[in-house]
Enzyme design. Structure first.
Site, short mmCIF file in Angstrom:
data_model
loop_
_atom_site.label_atom_id
_atom_site.label_comp_id
_atom_site.label_asym_id
_atom_site.label_seq_id
_atom_site.Cartn_x
_atom_site.Cartn_y
_atom_site.Cartn_z
N CYS A 4 2.05 96.31 52.16
CA CYS A 4 3.31 95.55 52.20
C CYS A 4 4.43 96.47 52.70
O CYS A 4 4.66 97.54 52.14
CB CYS A 4 3.63 95.01 50.81
SG CYS A 4 5.30 94.35 50.68
N ASN A 87 14.99 83.70 52.44
CA ASN A 87 14.09 82.87 53.25
C ASN A 87 12.77 82.74 52.51
O ASN A 87 12.24 83.74 51.99
CB ASN A 87 13.86 83.50 54.62
CG ASN A 87 15.10 83.47 55.49
OD1 ASN A 87 15.84 82.50 55.47
ND2 ASN A 87 15.33 84.54 56.24
N HIS A 100 13.20 89.35 49.13
CA HIS A 100 14.40 90.10 49.53
C HIS A 100 15.55 89.14 49.72
O HIS A 100 15.37 88.02 50.17
CB HIS A 100 14.16 90.90 50.82
CG HIS A 100 13.58 90.12 51.95
ND1 HIS A 100 12.25 89.81 52.04
CD2 HIS A 100 14.16 89.56 53.04
CE1 HIS A 100 12.03 89.11 53.13
NE2 HIS A 100 13.18 88.92 53.76
P1 AMP Z 1 12.79 87.62 56.60
O1 AMP Z 1 12.67 87.08 58.01
O2 AMP Z 1 13.70 86.83 55.71
O3 AMP Z 1 11.42 87.85 55.98
O4 AMP Z 1 13.51 89.02 56.74
C1 AMP Z 1 12.85 90.20 56.98
C2 AMP Z 1 13.90 91.18 57.43
O5 AMP Z 1 13.37 92.48 57.36
C3 AMP Z 1 14.35 90.95 58.89
O6 AMP Z 1 15.74 90.70 58.91
C4 AMP Z 1 13.98 92.27 59.56
O7 AMP Z 1 14.91 92.67 60.54
C5 AMP Z 1 13.92 93.22 58.40
N1 AMP Z 1 13.07 94.39 58.59
C6 AMP Z 1 11.82 94.42 59.10
N2 AMP Z 1 11.35 95.67 59.10
C7 AMP Z 1 12.32 96.46 58.57
C8 AMP Z 1 12.44 97.85 58.31
N3 AMP Z 1 11.43 98.71 58.58
N4 AMP Z 1 13.59 98.30 57.78
C9 AMP Z 1 14.60 97.45 57.51
N5 AMP Z 1 14.54 96.12 57.71
C10 AMP Z 1 13.43 95.64 58.24
ZN ZN Z 2 5.62 94.45 48.47
#
Ligand code: AMP
Ligand code: ZN
Length: 114
Positions: A4, A87, A100
């Site tokens: 994850c 989301n 998150h």
């Molecule tokens: P969601 O689409 O609600 O699942 O949001 C996932 C979020 O995680 C997106 O806004 C991505 O830009 C962010 N994300 C993905 N990988 C990373 C990372 N390595 N560090 C910080 N944010 C990330």
């Molecule tokens: Zn996790």
């Protein structure tokens, strides 16, 4: 080792720009920010989606929401406004299946969302 992504960030195996952490939560800047402030508030414990919450998580979710307001307030967005988003699953665009809370601010945000 966890597969994850956010568990790996919590564990420090993948770098992130942390802006807050305590025993139960971490907050870090989104890697693809959609506003001048785009912070993700993430529980250290793995919970995949909102659908997986039960009453044992009530305090944790309350801490996440209050931390969102605190971070927005520290940055001067309390009065002008900011947005918080969970989301959940495909139709909402969830891509990381570790709970998150998005915290967005610093520009006018449209409603309804896309
Ligand atoms: P969601 O689409 O609600 O699942 O949001 C996932 C979020 O995680 C997106 O806004 C991505 O830009 C962010 N994300 C993905 N990988 C990373 C990372 N390595 N560090 C910080 N944010 C990330
Ligand atoms: Zn996790």
């Amino acid at each position: 080792m966890s597969t994850c992504l956010f568990c790996r960030i919590v564990a420090g195996e993948i770098p992130a720009t942390r802006v807050y952490e305590d025993e139960r939560l971490i907050a870090f800047n989104d890697i693809n920010p959609q506003a001048p402030m785009h912070v993700l508030i993430v529980p250290r414990a793995h919970v995949a989606t909102l659908n997986d919450l039960d009453a044992s998580h009530d305090a944790l979710v309350g801490e996440m929401v209050r931390r969102a307001a605190a971070i927005a307030g520290e940055r001067g967005y309390a009065a002008g406004g900011f947005r918080t988003v969970f989301n959940c699953n495909a139709d909402a665009g969830q891509t990381v299946f570790h709970l998150h809370l998005h915290v967005l601010g610093g520009r006018k945000l449209a409603w309804p969302p896309g």
